[in-house]
Design a protein around this motif. Structure first.
Motif, PDB file in Angstrom:
ATOM      1  N   ASN A   1      -2.844  -5.933  -0.707  1.00  0.00           N
ATOM      2  CA  ASN A   1      -3.640  -6.809   0.216  1.00  0.00           C
ATOM      3  C   ASN A   1      -4.564  -5.923   1.012  1.00  0.00           C
ATOM      4  OD1 ASN A   1      -1.605  -5.684   1.411  1.00  0.00           O
ATOM      5  ND2 ASN A   1      -0.929  -7.473   2.459  1.00  0.00           N
TER       6      ASN A   1
ATOM      7  N   LEU B   1       3.048  -5.172   5.507  1.00  0.00           N
ATOM      8  CA  LEU B   1       2.097  -5.328   6.761  1.00  0.00           C
ATOM      9  C   LEU B   1       1.280  -4.025   6.655  1.00  0.00           C
ATOM     10  CD1 LEU B   1       4.835  -5.749   9.500  1.00  0.00           C
ATOM     11  CD2 LEU B   1       3.513  -7.343   8.496  1.00  0.00           C
TER      12      LEU B   1
ATOM     13  N   ILE C   1      13.705  -5.695   0.809  1.00  0.00           N
ATOM     14  CA  ILE C   1      12.417  -6.334   1.315  1.00  0.00           C
ATOM     15  C   ILE C   1      11.155  -5.512   1.467  1.00  0.00           C
ATOM     16  CG2 ILE C   1      11.720  -7.719   3.297  1.00  0.00           C
ATOM     17  CD1 ILE C   1      14.592  -7.890   4.095  1.00  0.00           C
ATOM     18  N   PRO C   2      10.057  -6.021   0.387  1.00  0.00           N
ATOM     19  CA  PRO C   2       8.972  -5.140   0.409  1.00  0.00           C
ATOM     20  C   PRO C   2       8.248  -5.448   2.058  1.00  0.00           C
ATOM     21  CG  PRO C   2       8.884  -7.140  -0.771  1.00  0.00           C
ATOM     22  CD  PRO C   2      10.326  -7.067  -0.239  1.00  0.00           C
TER      23      PRO C   2
ATOM     24  N   ILE D   1       6.391 -11.902   9.966  1.00  0.00           N
ATOM     25  CA  ILE D   1       5.725 -10.669  10.358  1.00  0.00           C
ATOM     26  C   ILE D   1       6.612  -9.837  11.244  1.00  0.00           C
ATOM     27  CG2 ILE D   1       4.657 -11.605  12.544  1.00  0.00           C
ATOM     28  CD1 ILE D   1       2.099 -10.413  11.746  1.00  0.00           C
TER      29      ILE D   1
ATOM     30  N   ILE E   1       9.935 -11.302   2.178  1.00  0.00           N
ATOM     31  CA  ILE E   1       8.851 -10.406   2.300  1.00  0.00           C
ATOM     32  C   ILE E   1       8.188 -10.185   3.704  1.00  0.00           C
ATOM     33  CG2 ILE E   1       6.405 -10.098   1.490  1.00  0.00           C
ATOM     34  CD1 ILE E   1       7.293 -11.727  -0.798  1.00  0.00           C
ATOM     35  N   LEU E   2       8.331  -8.934   4.047  1.00  0.00           N
ATOM     36  CA  LEU E   2       7.548  -8.542   5.337  1.00  0.00           C
ATOM     37  C   LEU E   2       5.991  -8.642   5.438  1.00  0.00           C
ATOM     38  CD1 LEU E   2       8.216  -7.660   8.370  1.00  0.00           C
ATOM     39  CD2 LEU E   2       8.323  -5.323   7.490  1.00  0.00           C
ATOM     40  N   THR E   3       5.443  -9.889   5.724  1.00  0.00           N
ATOM     41  CA  THR E   3       4.182  -9.582   5.813  1.00  0.00           C
ATOM     42  C   THR E   3       3.589 -10.579   6.659  1.00  0.00           C
ATOM     43  OG1 THR E   3       2.245  -9.972   4.188  1.00  0.00           O
ATOM     44  CG2 THR E   3       4.021 -11.519   4.068  1.00  0.00           C
ATOM     45  N   ASP E   4       2.215 -10.689   6.923  1.00  0.00           N
ATOM     46  CA  ASP E   4       1.407 -11.594   7.556  1.00  0.00           C
ATOM     47  C   ASP E   4       1.101 -12.904   6.940  1.00  0.00           C
ATOM     48  OD1 ASP E   4      -0.095 -12.634   9.790  1.00  0.00           O
ATOM     49  OD2 ASP E   4      -2.007 -11.529   9.343  1.00  0.00           O
TER      50      ASP E   4
ATOM     51  N   SER F   1       0.136 -12.800   3.246  1.00  0.00           N
ATOM     52  CA  SER F   1      -0.669 -11.762   2.709  1.00  0.00           C
ATOM     53  C   SER F   1       0.014 -11.002   1.659  1.00  0.00           C
ATOM     54  CB  SER F   1      -1.290 -10.818   3.807  1.00  0.00           C
ATOM     55  OG  SER F   1      -1.770  -9.745   3.529  1.00  0.00           O
ATOM     56  N   GLY F   2      -0.783 -10.983   0.553  1.00  0.00           N
ATOM     57  CA  GLY F   2      -0.183 -10.053  -0.812  1.00  0.00           C
ATOM     58  C   GLY F   2       0.248 -11.192  -1.819  1.00  0.00           C
TER      59      GLY F   2
ATOM     60  N   LEU G   1       3.273 -10.475  -6.342  1.00  0.00           N
ATOM     61  CA  LEU G   1       2.510  -9.634  -5.314  1.00  0.00           C
ATOM     62  C   LEU G   1       1.390  -8.768  -5.723  1.00  0.00           C
ATOM     63  CD1 LEU G   1       5.785  -8.172  -3.234  1.00  0.00           C
ATOM     64  CD2 LEU G   1       3.733  -9.613  -2.360  1.00  0.00           C
ATOM     65  N   SER G   2       0.272  -8.733  -4.727  1.00  0.00           N
ATOM     66  CA  SER G   2      -0.496  -8.065  -4.954  1.00  0.00           C
ATOM     67  C   SER G   2      -1.199  -6.897  -3.766  1.00  0.00           C
ATOM     68  CB  SER G   2      -2.159  -8.616  -5.275  1.00  0.00           C
ATOM     69  OG  SER G   2      -2.056  -9.595  -6.153  1.00  0.00           O
TER      70      SER G   2
END
Lengths: 122, 257
Positions: free
Chosen positions: A12, A116, A112-113, B82, B104-107, B110-111, A9-10
Motif C-alpha cells: 500500500n 502500517l 499478524i501482518p 491501527i 491485520i495491523l493497518t489503517d 489499507s493494503g 493483500l497488496s
C-alpha cells in the motif's frame, strides 16, 4: 495469517502500481486444522489469483498444488482438500511480506501482518 | 434474554484487555445488540466474508462469529486495527472464545482495497466518533479509538468510501454513530452511493445518543433518482423509524457493565 489473506493483500506504499503479490519470507509456518467447506472453497476459487497463491504456498513449504487449474478440478476431493489445506490451514506465524516493487518488508509477528506505513510512504 | 445473549456474544470476563486498548462499552454493546436483533437476517444472508474495521478489544468481531455460529463453517473473518496492542488483544479474545479471524495491523483497510474489493458480505464498524481537536485524530494508542476530529466525522468520512468499495453486491454495513456525527447526513451520503439504510438501534446513555445504522445496496435507487424531493421523503422515513426503535432505549440493562 492464512494464504487466503495473503492473496487479498497488496503493498500500500504511495507510488506503487500493483504491489501484488507480496513475496513471503517464512520464518515460522504453523498448521491449524479446520473443517473443510466445499461451498466456501468453490466461492474462493473464483477470487484467488492462482499464480500468486501457488507461489505463496511454495514459499510456505507446501508443494502439492497444481501449476494450472480450471474449475473442473473443484469436482475432485483430492484437489479440494489440497486447496483447503493451503488456503486456510497453513498460517504464516513469523516472517515478512515483501513489496514486489520496492522491496519494503512488512513484518508478520504472531500471525499478524503489519501494513502500517511510515509517514513518507503514505 | 441474559442466557440467550451470553451464549451468543463474547463474554466480558473472557475479553482480553490492555491499558492502551478501548474496552467494550455502551457503543460496543449497542452494536452487538444490533447484530443480535438482526440475527435471523444475518443467518439467512449466509455471508462468506465478514470484516471489522477497528476491532479494538475484539468484543464485536468475536460476538459476530458467535452470532453466526461456531458450528457453521464457510465464513472467513478479517479484522483490522491501527493500534498494535488492539490486534494482539483481539487475538486473545478470539482464542478465549474458540473462534478465529484474520487480523491485520493497518489503517482502516489499507493494503486490502485492491484484492478484497467487492468481497465483503458483512462489515461492522465502531469508528472513532467522538468530536475532538483535529490533532488528536489518528494519535498513537487508545486515543485513536475515539478521536474523531470535527463533528467526530474525520475517520467516519474516510471509512465510508472504503466500505462502499469493499462491500459485495449483497454486502451489509453496520456502523455506530453519535447524534453529533449527523447520522441523517451520513445516510444521505450513502444514499447517493446507492445504499438504503435503517436505524437498528437508537440508544441514549448518560453521555451520548447512539445510533446503530445498517446500510445495504438498494438497486432500485440510482444516483439520478436522488432528488431533493426523494431526500426529503427519505429523511422523513428515517425520522419515522426512530420511535419504532425507541423501545430499545432504557432496555439497556447490560448485565455486562
Amino acid at each position: 495469517m492464512r494464504l487466503l489473506t495473503h492473496n487479498m493483500l497488496s503493498s500500500n506504499i504511495k507510488g506503487v502500481e500493483k504491489g501484488f503479490p507480496l513475496r513471503i519470507e517464512a520464518e515460522k509456518v504453523v498448521e491449524k486444522p479446520v473443517e473443510m467447506n466445499a461451498d466456501f472453497l468453490r466461492k474462493m476459487f473464483e477470487k484467488v489469483e492462482w499464480k500468486a497463491f501457488l507461489e505463496a504456498s511454495r514459499s510456505m513449504g507446501y508443494a502439492q498444488l497444481p501449476e494450472e487449474v480450471d474449475s473442473g478440478m473443484l469436482e475432485s476431493d483430492e484437489f479440494l482438500s489440497r486447496f483447503h489445506h493451503a488456503l486456510l490451514e497453513l498460517h504464516l506465524e513469523e516472517g515478512a511480506l515483501v513489496c514486489p516493487e520496492t522491496g519494503r518488508r512488512f513484518p508478520v509477528n504472531k500471525g499478524i501482518p503489519n501494513m502500517l506505513l511510515h509517514e513518507d510512504e503514505v | 434474554m441474559a442466557s440467550y445473549k451470553e451464549n451468543r456474544t463474547a463474554r466480558i470476563r473472557l475479553v482480553s484487555s490492555h491499558n492502551e486498548v478501548y474496552e467494550p462499552c455502551d457503543d460496543s454493546f449497542a452494536l452487538v445488540d444490533a447484530l443480535l436483533a438482526d440475527r435471523t437476517n444475518l443467518l439467512e444472508h449466509c455471508p462468506t466474508m465478514c470484516m471489522e474495521i477497528g476491532c479494538g478489544s475484539g468484543y464485536v468481531i468475536t460476538s459476530l462469529a458467535l452470532i453466526l455460529g461456531r458450528e457453521r463453517g464457510g465464513v472467513n473473518y478479517i479484522a483490522t486495527d491501527i493500534n498494535p496492542n488492539a490486534v494482539k488483544v483481539t487475538r486473545e479474545t478470539l482464542d478465549a472464545h474458540g473462534v478465529d479471524a484474520e487480523l491485520i495491523l493497518t489503517d482502516i483497510a489499507s493494503g486490502l482495497e485492491n484484492r478484497l474489493a467487492g468481497l465483503v458480505d458483512v462489515m461492522v464498524v465502531n469508528p472513532p466518533y467522538v468530536p475532538t481537536p483535529e490533532d488528536e485524530v489518528g494519535a498513537e494508542g487508545i486515543i485513536s479509538s475515539w478521536a474523531g476530529g470535527e463533528n467526530g466525522r474525520r475517520v467516519i468520512d474516510r471509512i465510508l468510501p472504503v466500505a462502499d468499495h469493499l462491500l459485495s453486491e449483497k454486502g451489509w454495513l453496520y456502523m455506530v454513530t453519535l447524534t453529533a456525527n449527523n447520522p441523517s447526513e451520513i445516510c444521505l451520503q450513502m444514499r447517493k452511493k446507492g445504499y438504503a439504510s435503517k436505524i437498528i438501534i437508537q440508544r441514549s446513555t448518560e453521555e451520548e445518543s447512539l445510533h446503530i445504522i445498517k446500510f445495504w445496496r438498494d438497486f432500485d435507487t440510482t444516483v439520478d433518482e436522488v432528488t431533493d424531493q426523494s431526500l426529503i421523503g427519505f429523511l422523513g422515513s428515517l425520522l419515522a423509524q426512530i420511535p419504532l426503535f425507541s423501545l430499545w432505549r432504557g432496555s439497556n440493562s447490560n448485565d455486562n457493565c
